[in-house]
Design an enzyme around this catalytic site. Structure first.
Site, PDB file in Angstrom:
ATOM      1  N   GLU A 228       9.183  -4.628  -3.089  1.00  0.00           N
ATOM      2  CA  GLU A 228       8.227  -3.554  -2.805  1.00  0.00           C
ATOM      3  C   GLU A 228       8.345  -3.171  -1.343  1.00  0.00           C
ATOM      4  OE1 GLU A 228       4.588  -5.347  -4.051  1.00  0.00           O
ATOM      5  OE2 GLU A 228       4.315  -6.465  -2.200  1.00  0.00           O
ATOM      6  N   LYS A 230       7.347  -2.495   2.489  1.00  0.00           N
ATOM      7  CA  LYS A 230       6.457  -3.085   3.492  1.00  0.00           C
ATOM      8  C   LYS A 230       5.911  -1.930   4.326  1.00  0.00           C
ATOM      9  CE  LYS A 230       6.155  -6.905   6.754  1.00  0.00           C
ATOM     10  NZ  LYS A 230       5.135  -6.300   7.578  1.00  0.00           N
ATOM     11  N   ARG A 250      -6.207  -9.791   8.086  1.00  0.00           N
ATOM     12  CA  ARG A 250      -5.332 -10.894   7.677  1.00  0.00           C
ATOM     13  C   ARG A 250      -5.844 -12.245   8.152  1.00  0.00           C
ATOM     14  NH1 ARG A 250       0.930 -11.287   9.542  1.00  0.00           N
ATOM     15  NH2 ARG A 250       0.011 -12.321  11.345  1.00  0.00           N
TER      16      ARG A 250
END
Length: 542
Positions: A228, A230, A250
């Site tokens: 996928e 980034k 994060r």
């Protein structure tokens, strides 16, 4: 307050991460409740006090020092708390404040109960009662950002190591805890059960990837991997439960207040989703610089909401309707994500598309074009991979586009903060808008014009920092408060992830994540790169 002051002094002067962990662990296991809990809060999420120190402190200290001298001292020292701690002159004749205790808990309680008019008097009385280290600790405690080289993650890691508990277990209940974390310490010390977050939105430790290296490729099988894109934003986690929603970064920081439209999109859901926070207009991902306008804000204006519309591009689904999906293979979680999103259709979100490929050569062709498409690179994920917090090996890989570089000329320098406050360590650099007439000359001709394109404060060793500091001091041409203008004679090779248009810079350009790659002591400044060369590096259509 004395033990907290000693802790901050030691943390501020200790560069070693392991040593910081030892210091924090000792403090947290030897300090009684609730003081250790308030100290932990100060080092992580903050105490939640709203005290306008930047406005209060200059007025308080005006009786002890000339305002201009205070500003000069602050510029030299590089830290407000340290400056005030050193300059403060206790006054015996001052009216006593409403507290005479300097225990952490008493101090926090006093500031929590004080109204706006009482805060300056309370602060002045406490500064009078404390020594230099105590004043420094007090200001760091209530200021909301200690900046002693300890991140929230490091503080939680120290707590986990002190009690032999996985840091992931602490992070999973952290946002359901209330300061000063009495239930947390009861659990860690065996006096009570593990705190139950119930149905409150919580953070699940994120799974991170390893950079793919040349030696990794022989061990990777295309058939076992999904790929996928980034995307060039920031990883976030949307956690929605029981009518509440929180958006986490994060590292587990709650950033919901800065993105209320995302919070509204997930309200009423029962899920925890992993994705990338972006600014998106008409289906097109905007440059990262647009997203930066929204980051690190406690509130956001209607104009900001309109001009920088937020969007979450989803990668993974960790929980749905109370079911923990993390043990499932990534391929199955991905299928559940697509099915859920098709049914629920939460606003301001979409699902990041998978990138079909049969062989790594197919991916390499796509990877080569990532920069032109404004994409950060590719992710490779094992189909069978569970969702594991941290950076486990052998599951996920990131294949980022390579950095770009430009040879820039040092233009300005500013003192750093903390342990770098004695050095000029923050550098502004530029490119030639109009190249010097005599490129072969070591000194640029007067006809050349430099325009700033970025600022960096990393990428060099301590030895190089000392060399740079010496050069700056010996080549200063003007001063503007804490900033020195530098003779245009030193070339810095600057690495950056991407270049984008910017109306805020005189050059019209801005660098994404600039850092010093090399100091070109050997290269004449007249031979540095031009603005024209930089424009050629812009993504197509920018």
């Amino acid at each position: 307050m004395q033990s907290f002051a000693r802790l901050l002094d030691q943390l501020a002067t200790t560069p070693s991460r392991n040593r910081k962990l030892v210091l924090l662990s000792h403090y947290l296991t030897s300090t009684p409740d609730p003081d250790r809990g308030y100290a932990l809060a100060a080092l992580t999420d903050g105490l939640g006090l709203s005290i306008p120190l930047r406005r209060i402190l200059p007025d308080l200290i005006a009786g002890s020092i000339d305002p201009d001298l205070y500003r000069m001292s602050r510029d030299y020292v590089g830290d407000t708390a340290e400056t005030v701690s050193l300059l403060w002159q206790p006054r015996a004749a001052r009216h006593p404040g409403p507290i005479r205790s300097t225990r952490l808990a008493d101090v926090v309680d006093a500031f929590t109960a004080a109204d706006q008019k009482q805060v300056p008097l309370l602060l002045a009385a406490l500064l009078d009662d404390l020594d230099i280290s105590g004043r420094f600790a007090l200001l760091k405690l209530i200021g909301g950002a200690p900046r002693v080289g300890v991140s929230a993650r490091l503080a939680k890691t120290a707590l986990a190591e002190a009690y032999g508990t996985p840091v992931a277990d602490i992070e999973e209940i952290w946002h359901a805890l209330d300061r000063p974390y009495l239930a947390l310490f009861d659990w860690l010390e065996g006096r009570g059960p593990r705190p139950d977050p119930g149905r409150r939105p919580v953070f699940r430790p994120m799974m991170l990837a390893h950079p793919v290296e040349a030696e990794d490729w022989p061990g990777l099988a295309p058939a076992s991997l999904l790929a996928e894109w980034k995307w060039d934003g920031i990883r976030v986690q949307a956690s929605a439960r029981a009518g509440e929603m929180r958006l986490f970064s994060r590292t587990g920081d709650d950033i919901s207040a800065a993105f209320p439209e995302i919070a509204s999109a997930f309200l009423g859901r029962d899920c925890i989703a992993d994705g990338e926070l972006l600014v998106m207009r008409d289906g097109v991902v905007a440059p990262f610089n647009d997203l930066q306008q929204r980051l690190n804000r406690r509130t956001v204006s209607l104009r900001m909401l309109r001009d920088y519309p937020a969007h979450v591009r989803l990668y993974d689904l960790l929980e749905l309707d109370g079911e923990d999906l993390r043990p499932l293979p990534f391929e199955e979680r991905r299928r559940r994500l697509e099915d859920w999103h098709a049914r629920a259709a939460p606003a301001l979100t979409d699902v990041s598309p998978l990138v079909p490929f049969a062989a790594f050569a197919d991916l390499e062709a796509l990877w080569s074009g990532a920069r032109a498409a404004g994409i950060e690179g590719l992710m490779l994920k094992e189909r069978a991979s569970p969702y594991l917090g941290g950076r486990p090996k052998g599951h996920w890989w990131k294949w980022k586009r390579s950095a770009q570089t430009l040879d820039c000329v040092l233009m300005y320098a500013q003192r750093g903060s903390g342990k770098r406050s004695s050095f000029y360590s923050d550098y502004t650099f530029g490119l030639w808008r109009q190249a010097p007439a005599a490129a072969e000359a070591r000194e640029p001709a007067a006809a050349g014009e430099l325009v700033p394109v970025g600022k960096a404060y990393s990428g060099f060793t301590d030895a190089e920092l000392r060399e740079l500091d010496k050069f700056i001091r010996n080549n200063t041409t003007d001063r503007f408060g804490p900033v020195r203008a530098v003779r245009p004679a030193l070339v810095l090779e600057v690495a950056f992830d991407a270049l984008q248009r910017s109306s805020r810079h005189k050059s019209g350009l801005a660098m994404r994540f600039p850092r010093i790659a090399r100091i070109r002591w050997d290269k004449p400044a007249a031979e540095a790169d031009t603005l024209e060369a930089a424009v050629k590096l812009l993504p197509e259509g920018a």
